[in-house]
Design an enzyme around this catalytic site. Structure first.
Site, PDB file in Angstrom:
ATOM      1  N   SER A  39      11.933 -44.311 -12.322  1.00 19.11           N
ATOM      2  CA  SER A  39      10.839 -43.539 -11.768  1.00 19.11           C
ATOM      3  C   SER A  39      10.920 -43.399 -10.207  1.00 19.11           C
ATOM      4  CB  SER A  39       9.361 -44.006 -12.303  1.00 19.11           C
ATOM      5  OG  SER A  39       8.450 -43.432 -11.853  1.00 19.11           O
ATOM      6  N   ARG A  60      -1.298 -48.398 -12.025  1.00 23.02           N
ATOM      7  CA  ARG A  60      -1.197 -49.260 -10.718  1.00 23.02           C
ATOM      8  C   ARG A  60      -2.091 -50.526 -11.134  1.00 23.02           C
ATOM      9  NH1 ARG A  60      -1.927 -44.206  -8.280  1.00 23.02           N
ATOM     10  NH2 ARG A  60      -0.532 -43.511  -7.000  1.00 23.02           N
ATOM     11  N   MET A 114      -5.905  -7.040   8.336  1.00 26.74           N
ATOM     12  CA  MET A 114      -5.335  -6.125   9.440  1.00 26.74           C
ATOM     13  C   MET A 114      -6.259  -4.895   9.611  1.00 26.74           C
ATOM     14  SD  MET A 114      -1.401  -6.694   8.906  1.00 26.74           S
ATOM     15  CE  MET A 114      -1.377  -5.918   7.244  1.00 26.74           C
ATOM     16  N   LYS A 158       0.958  -1.242   0.235  1.00 24.35           N
ATOM     17  CA  LYS A 158       0.167   0.018   0.103  1.00 24.35           C
ATOM     18  C   LYS A 158       0.927   1.307  -0.023  1.00 24.35           C
ATOM     19  CE  LYS A 158      -3.711  -0.613   2.519  1.00 24.35           C
ATOM     20  NZ  LYS A 158      -4.295  -0.638   3.832  1.00 24.35           N
ATOM     21  N   GLY A 195      -8.251  -6.872   4.304  1.00 22.35           N
ATOM     22  CA  GLY A 195      -9.191  -7.036   5.437  1.00 22.35           C
ATOM     23  C   GLY A 195      -8.768  -7.506   6.500  1.00 22.35           C
ATOM     24  N   HIS A 231     -16.914  -8.936   1.098  1.00 22.44           N
ATOM     25  CA  HIS A 231     -16.012  -9.672   1.836  1.00 22.44           C
ATOM     26  C   HIS A 231     -16.011 -11.227   0.984  1.00 22.44           C
ATOM     27  CE1 HIS A 231     -14.405 -12.908   4.653  1.00 22.44           C
ATOM     28  NE2 HIS A 231     -13.454 -12.074   5.034  1.00 22.44           N
ATOM     29  N   ARG A 279      -3.174   3.230   8.574  1.00 22.94           N
ATOM     30  CA  ARG A 279      -3.563   2.214   7.822  1.00 22.94           C
ATOM     31  C   ARG A 279      -2.519   1.044   7.887  1.00 22.94           C
ATOM     32  NH1 ARG A 279      -4.664   4.595   1.957  1.00 22.94           N
ATOM     33  NH2 ARG A 279      -5.971   2.610   1.720  1.00 22.94           N
ATOM     34  N   ARG A 306       3.195 -50.591 -13.869  1.00 23.57           N
ATOM     35  CA  ARG A 306       3.935 -51.124 -12.446  1.00 23.57           C
ATOM     36  C   ARG A 306       3.281 -52.425 -12.094  1.00 23.57           C
ATOM     37  NH1 ARG A 306       3.345 -48.087  -6.918  1.00 23.57           N
ATOM     38  NH2 ARG A 306       1.269 -48.642  -6.881  1.00 23.57           N
ATOM     39  N   CYS A 346       6.681 -40.492 -10.161  1.00 25.24           N
ATOM     40  CA  CYS A 346       5.240 -40.891 -10.310  1.00 25.24           C
ATOM     41  C   CYS A 346       4.608 -40.858  -8.784  1.00 25.24           C
ATOM     42  CB  CYS A 346       5.212 -42.282 -10.955  1.00 25.24           C
ATOM     43  SG  CYS A 346       5.856 -43.601  -9.728  1.00 25.24           S
ATOM     44  N   TYR A 395      10.707 -36.244 -17.148  1.00 28.78           N
ATOM     45  CA  TYR A 395       9.142 -35.740 -17.083  1.00 28.78           C
ATOM     46  C   TYR A 395       8.634 -36.005 -15.526  1.00 28.78           C
ATOM     47  CZ  TYR A 395       8.529 -40.800 -16.312  1.00 28.78           C
ATOM     48  OH  TYR A 395       8.777 -42.254 -15.831  1.00 28.78           O
ATOM     49  N   ARG A 416      -3.347  -1.755  -6.245  1.00 30.97           N
ATOM     50  CA  ARG A 416      -2.682  -3.174  -6.114  1.00 30.97           C
ATOM     51  C   ARG A 416      -2.977  -4.074  -7.288  1.00 30.97           C
ATOM     52  NH1 ARG A 416      -5.461  -4.582  -0.668  1.00 30.97           N
ATOM     53  NH2 ARG A 416      -7.718  -5.053  -1.527  1.00 30.97           N
ATOM     54  N   GLY A 427       9.574 -43.001  -6.911  1.00 31.01           N
ATOM     55  CA  GLY A 427       8.324 -43.297  -6.087  1.00 31.01           C
ATOM     56  C   GLY A 427       8.454 -42.355  -4.763  1.00 31.01           C
ATOM     57  N   THR A 428       7.983 -41.065  -5.057  1.00 30.25           N
ATOM     58  CA  THR A 428       8.261 -40.369  -3.697  1.00 30.25           C
ATOM     59  C   THR A 428       7.582 -40.431  -2.340  1.00 30.25           C
ATOM     60  OG1 THR A 428       7.256 -38.452  -4.705  1.00 30.25           O
ATOM     61  CG2 THR A 428       9.390 -38.473  -4.998  1.00 30.25           C
ATOM     62  N   ASN A 429       6.453 -41.218  -2.582  1.00 33.36           N
ATOM     63  CA  ASN A 429       5.549 -41.477  -1.220  1.00 33.36           C
ATOM     64  C   ASN A 429       6.570 -42.239  -0.458  1.00 33.36           C
ATOM     65  OD1 ASN A 429       3.821 -39.991  -2.559  1.00 33.36           O
ATOM     66  ND2 ASN A 429       2.613 -41.864  -3.004  1.00 33.36           N
ATOM     67  N   ASP A 430       6.903 -43.610  -0.926  1.00 31.43           N
ATOM     68  CA  ASP A 430       7.585 -44.432  -0.145  1.00 31.43           C
ATOM     69  C   ASP A 430       9.180 -43.788   0.077  1.00 31.43           C
ATOM     70  OD1 ASP A 430       6.346 -46.823   0.475  1.00 31.43           O
ATOM     71  OD2 ASP A 430       6.052 -47.293  -1.648  1.00 31.43           O
ATOM     72  N   GLU A 488      12.659 -46.062  -4.886  1.00 32.82           N
ATOM     73  CA  GLU A 488      11.730 -45.511  -3.609  1.00 32.82           C
ATOM     74  C   GLU A 488      12.146 -45.847  -2.500  1.00 32.82           C
ATOM     75  OE1 GLU A 488       7.635 -47.241  -4.204  1.00 32.82           O
ATOM     76  OE2 GLU A 488       8.422 -48.939  -5.022  1.00 32.82           O
TER      77      GLU A 488
HETATM   78  P1  ADP Z   1      -7.697  -2.340   3.977  1.00 29.35           P
HETATM   79  O1  ADP Z   1      -6.135  -2.633   3.887  1.00 29.35           O
HETATM   80  O2  ADP Z   1      -8.337  -3.061   4.937  1.00 29.35           O
HETATM   81  O3  ADP Z   1      -8.244  -2.159   2.589  1.00 29.35           O
HETATM   82  P2  ADP Z   1      -7.466   0.459   3.903  1.00 29.35           P
HETATM   83  O4  ADP Z   1      -6.046   0.891   4.783  1.00 29.35           O
HETATM   84  O5  ADP Z   1      -7.142   0.333   2.510  1.00 29.35           O
HETATM   85  O6  ADP Z   1      -7.740  -0.979   4.703  1.00 29.35           O
HETATM   86  O7  ADP Z   1      -8.438   1.440   4.355  1.00 29.35           O
HETATM   87  C1  ADP Z   1      -9.851   0.905   3.961  1.00 29.35           C
HETATM   88  C2  ADP Z   1     -10.641   2.088   3.504  1.00 29.35           C
HETATM   89  O8  ADP Z   1     -10.666   3.246   4.285  1.00 29.35           O
HETATM   90  C3  ADP Z   1      -9.929   2.398   2.116  1.00 29.35           C
HETATM   91  O9  ADP Z   1     -10.501   1.750   1.126  1.00 29.35           O
HETATM   92  C4  ADP Z   1     -10.511   3.898   2.053  1.00 29.35           C
HETATM   93  O10 ADP Z   1     -11.733   3.973   1.455  1.00 29.35           O
HETATM   94  C5  ADP Z   1     -10.600   4.648   3.427  1.00 29.35           C
HETATM   95  N1  ADP Z   1      -9.447   5.146   3.890  1.00 29.35           N
HETATM   96  C6  ADP Z   1      -8.495   5.000   4.111  1.00 29.35           C
HETATM   97  N2  ADP Z   1      -7.493   6.061   4.450  1.00 29.35           N
HETATM   98  C7  ADP Z   1      -8.185   7.001   3.978  1.00 29.35           C
HETATM   99  C8  ADP Z   1      -8.002   8.222   3.851  1.00 29.35           C
HETATM  100  N3  ADP Z   1      -6.921   9.019   4.108  1.00 29.35           N
HETATM  101  N4  ADP Z   1      -8.988   9.511   3.494  1.00 29.35           N
HETATM  102  C9  ADP Z   1     -10.292   8.754   3.036  1.00 29.35           C
HETATM  103  N5  ADP Z   1     -10.353   7.457   2.950  1.00 29.35           N
HETATM  104  C10 ADP Z   1      -9.423   6.862   3.565  1.00 29.35           C
HETATM  105 MG    MG Z   2       5.697 -47.293  -3.488  1.00 32.14          MG
HETATM  106 MG    MG Z   3      -7.563  -0.981   1.223  1.00 27.81          MG
END
Ligand code: ADP
Ligand code: MG
Ligand code: MG
Length: 895
Positions: free
Chosen positions: A784, A582, A104, A23, A102, A476, A93, A638, A851, A871, A360, A786-789, A765
């Site tokens: 060949s 087999r 952290m 980020k 989501g 989510h 953030r 085999r 195998c 292979y 991202r 036989g990586t299990n055994d 094996e």
């Molecule tokens: P996550 O990693 O869980 O997506 P973010 O740090 O991206 O968390 O924050 C979640 C949301 O909060 C972002 O999608 C954005 O909409 C809002 N946000 C974060 N920082 C700001 C900011 N400086 N101004 C306005 N909205 C923000």
């Molecule tokens: Mg075997």
């Molecule tokens: Mg975000």
């Protein structure tokens, strides 16, 4: 320790992702390339590492650096943190090097207190916005930083809405929100026994610490584990000036993707909400609306909403705010070209002005990954090699799963959003907890929730599919399901779910927990009962990508197949041979098992040969079918491998039945079972040891193979048969067996007057075989692994008994991965490398493959490429995955 970012003033850039987190690095990069990003600064992931190493304290000197950057930020924005006359508000953030959406924590609107809120009102002339920001801050800060569950505040909010007779947050007035802030403070004090912290600096440090703590919350740890994210220092903390999507009807916030992350189609995809902030879009509180008119109409069509209704109540951003939309399209194009990959962006519009808050490389389904890679290669955005590397081999798994059989009758009960493709069939459960319990009992389940939250991810992971009543394409449930490669239908409003009675009502029908449903994540349709599925095929973009991959790979991919049907599937998926057939599976088919049992109970050679004679034509038929299906390609067969007791019934009742059927006294059956009992059968009387002591068994199998090969060769079908002797430890064992085989082949060839193409080789094996591979290669024409055994014997781990402790071993880092799933390269791999070197010293062109189960696991496949195998062989459905992994290994090796 701290990096500043602002237009033209960024300390960092996208290349510093491990230090600044994804980020932070991208915020710095975007600010530099002219994208409107609110300025701020990033505390590095190294500081997080130091924080933990120092017993959860901030390192020396951090305070000064933060204050210095804060002063810079105040100068940049012309505002001051905590200053009532001209307040700066910031967000704090999280953000690690690998995105963990989501998982952290993040805190918004920081810097507010009773004095600052008045200042905000004065400056903005918008009391509703100011009080809304304040109440949001108290709730988030209390929840994330001070351990006061947000539910406490949500109850108060719901109660307020009820009192006012409204259903949406946006319908509450400034006075309502002001009253709510007072209530929140009372709630906080009641729980914490102290006043809500008013000092902005203190709020900032407590929040930064909370973000560091969130690196090690339960769901973040689980997420890293299940996504194989390793070796990171921690999370960065981004402190960024706020922009406000909650300033009224010309403000809003949204999440968008530069292409459709579900199917890969190239159009702007996403959702927004007016007068909203932060996570409102993802939380599913209100139904978000679409970005473009195109997508908006697709949505209204799917939900049978009239155009007039759509325009009035669910307009796209393109219609609602054409200027901001146009600008956003420009950002989309710029960022996709800049990063040369599909972007997942977060934006906020404050009083008509657009800001980008995050970008991202977007998560995507397997089919979207394939489609985008192939499209971007055609568009000239990326080259062939990049396109091939863009798709992770494991992602193909989703494309290889069954889909609903065309033409089967389906009873549609509802339709939702097609959030993640694939056919899902399972029993309905309504909680993650039940999902986990039922999955452990081996039940196929579908997790049905009103909406999901990060607490549900373990339950989602064990489900065949996820179905939600609320939430959009970026909810989510949708995001996580796409990433897990699970089918998902989201926002299926027709479901009326009752968690108390564990049932749901859909169009007048009641569906209880445990009842079967099916749904199609590609269309959004939900069906009653178990709908029949069929196998996937390689076509379209998938086929094109595989063709591109094959251009680069040098190692071949074969399949493990025991029947003509599986062989055909494997061939269709691009297998260029069979690495393991087999024969014991064939012994169980139909009534054959009776002949096998007769053979085992025989008291003399004559009886044994008579029983084997019954089996011989059937075995020949099996091999004939497989050779025919694999015409022109090598097939390894085999010879019998498991200990004989596996073919006899263990319960008294079955033993009695078997005795009756074969005309043998039950007592005799019982005795034979007893006799064959071994304490450690995996190291006992099995594999080639059976062939040495009872040569008639192998002789029968060899005759069947040679006859089938000769018969087909006569008909003009090209057969390449490879006879494999299992569990060889000593060269002399192989000498004896190869001599027997050669005699049979010579005799049959002479009788038929033609030559058959047959190689004689062995599995490697047993560690002793690997260590003496130079000797064994004098006799063997192929190896060949036989990586299990080989794993069992090299590590001294029983595959059947190690489950109880291997988990702990992986958790403690003794093994990086479960050695029966991902090859232990350091130990077992080293032995394989040695065996290859020794074997090729004797025979430079010795054909070598693998195998064992590991042959379809991408990391292992890459390793096999590195150590020079010809292979890998894996189950038919993993063939494309192995092909792609082989190409990745070759391309990475080229660089
Ligand atoms: P996550 O990693 O869980 O997506 P973010 O740090 O991206 O968390 O924050 C979640 C949301 O909060 C972002 O999608 C954005 O909409 C809002 N946000 C974060 N920082 C700001 C900011 N400086 N101004 C306005 N909205 C923000
Ligand atoms: Mg075997
Ligand atoms: Mg975000």
């Amino acid at each position: 320790m701290v990096y500043f970012f602002a237009a033209g003033k960024s300390d960092g850039d996208a290349s510093l992702r491990s230090l600044l987190g994804g980020k932070g690095a991208n915020l710095a990069e975007m600010a530099t390339i002219g994208i409107p990003v609110p300025p701020g600064f990033t505390i590095t992931t190294e500081v997080c590492d130091m924080y933990y190493k120092g017993g959860k304290t901030f390192p020396e000197g951090l305070k000064a650096q933060v204050n210095e950057n804060l002063a810079k930020l105040e100068a940049e924005t012309g505002k001051k943190l905590g200053d009532p006359t001209n307040p700066l508000l910031v967000s704090v953030r999280s953000g690690a090097a690998d995105s963990m959406p989501g998982m952290m924590d993040t805190i918004l609107n920081l810097g507010i207190n009773d004095a600052v809120v008045e200042g905000l009102i004065k400056k903005s002339n918008n009391p509703r916005f100011a009080w809304d920001s304040y109440r949001r801050f108290i709730q988030m800060f209390a929840d994330v930083a001070m351990d006061v569950d947000k539910e406490n505040f949500e109850h108060a909010l719901d109660a307020m809405k009820k009192r006012r007779g409204v259903s949406l947050d946006t319908e509450l007035s400034a006075d309502d929100l002001k009253e709510l802030v007072q209530e929140y403070k009372v709630i906080y004090k009641k729980i914490k026994g102290e006043d809500f912290p008013t000092d902005a600096q203190q709020q900032m440090w407590l929040s930064s610490e909370a973000v560091f703590r969130s690196w090690n919350n339960e769901r973040a740890i689980y997420y890293r584990k299940s996504n194989d994210i390793k070796g990171l220092l921690g999370t960065a903390v981004n402190i960024q000036s706020m922009v406000f999507g909650n300033m009224g009807e010309t403000s809003g916030t949204g999440v968008c993707f530069s292409r459709n992350p579900s199917n890969g189609d190239n159009y702007f995809y996403g959702e927004y909400l007016m007068n909203a902030q932060g996570e409102d879009v993802v939380a599913g509180i209100r139904t978000p609306q679409k970005m473009s008119i195109l997508e908006s109409r697709m949505w209204s069509d799917a939900n049978t909403i009239s155009e007039a209704d759509r325009v009035a109540n669910y307009p796209s951003l393109e219609e609602k705010m054409p200027e901001a939309y146009k600008q956003l399209v420009g950002v989309r194009d710029l960022l996709e070209k800049h990063y040369k990959d599909m972007q997942d962006m977060e934006f906020t519009i404050e009083s008509g002005i657009l800001y980008i808050l995050q970008t991202r490389n977007g998560k995507r389904t397997g089919s979207a990954a394939v489609k985008m890679a192939v499209d971007m290669q055609k568009e000239g955005l990326i080259d062939d090699k990049t396109a091939v590397l863009r798709v992770k081999p494991e992602q193909l798994d989703q494309l290889l799963h069954p889909r609903f059989k065309a033409g089967t009758k389906k009873e549609i009960i509802a339709k939702g959003l097609n959030a993640s493709p694939g056919a899902a069939v399972g029993k309905v459960v309504f909680s993650a907890k039940t999902a986990i319990e039922w999955a452990e009992q081996g039940k196929r389940i579908i997790l049905v929730r009103i909406e999901t939250s990060p607490e549900d991810i373990q339950g989602m992971a064990v489900s065949k599919g996820i179905l939600t009543a609320r939430g959009g394409a970026t909810s989510h449930a949708a995001v996580v399901a796409r990433q897990m490669g699970k089918p998902c239908v989201a926002g299926c409003g027709a479901l009326h779910i009752d968690y108390n009675t564990l049932q749901m009502e859909v169009g007048g029908k009641i569906i209880k927990q445990g009842e079967w449903i099916s749904f199609d994540g590609s269309t959004g349709e939900v069906y009653l009962g178990q709908v029949e599925t069929e196998e996937a095929v390689l076509s379209g973009a998938f086929g094109e990508l595989m063709a591109m991959a094959d251009k680069y790979s040098t190692m071949k991919v074969r399949a493990n197949a025991d029947s003509p049907k599986d062989a055909t599937i494997a061939r269709n998926f691009g297998a260029v041979g069979i690495g393991l057939t087999r024969t014991e599976h064939m012994f169980f088919e139909g009534t054959r098992i009776n002949s096998v049992r007769k053979m085992i109970l025989s008291k003399n050679l004559e009886d044994r040969e008579a029983a084997l004679a019954e089996l011989e034509p059937m075995q020949k038929g099996d091999f004939y079918g497989i050779f025919e299906a694999m015409e022109g390609l090598p097939v390894i067969i085999r010879l019998l491998d498991p200990p004989l007791h596996e073919f006899l019934p263990q319960s008294e009742k079955e033993q009695e039945e078997m005795g009756k059927l074969l005309g043998v006294p039950t007592e005799e059956v019982r005795q034979r079972v007893h006799q064959l009992h071994e304490f450690n059968p995996m190291l006992g009387f099995r594999g080639s040891r059976l062939g040495i002591v009872f040569p008639e068994i192998y002789k029968m199998q060899i005759r069947a193979i040679v006859d089938a090969a000769i018969e087909l060769t006569k008909k003009g079908t090209k057969v390449i048969a490879e006879i494999m002797f299992p569990l060889i430890a000593v060269k002399q064992e192989l000498d004896i067996l190869v001599t027997i085989a050669k005699a049979i082949i010579a005799e049959k060839e002479a009788a038929a007057g033609i030559k058959a193409h047959i190689l004689l080789g062995t599995m490697i094996e047993i560690p002793r075989a690997a260590i003496t591979a130079d000797e064994i290669a004098e006799t063997a024409e192929f190896f060949s692994f036989g990586t299990n055994d080989l794993t069992q014997m090299t590590c001294g781990l029983s595959r059947d008994d190690s489950g109880s402790f291997l988990g702990a071993y992986v958790d403690q880092g003794i093994f990086e991965y479960e050695p029966f799933q991902v090859l232990d390269q350091t130990g077992v791999g080293r032995l394989m490398k040695l065996a290859i070197e020794l074997g090729r010293k004797t025979k430079p062109n010795l054909e070598i493959g693998i195998c064992g189960e590991h042959g379809g696991e991408p990391k292992t496949v890459m390793f096999c490429h590195e150590i020079g195998m010809n292979y890998v062989s894996c189950s038919p459905f993993r063939v494309p995955i192995a092909r792609l992994a082989a190409a990745h290994a070759a391309i990475k090796g080229l660089k």
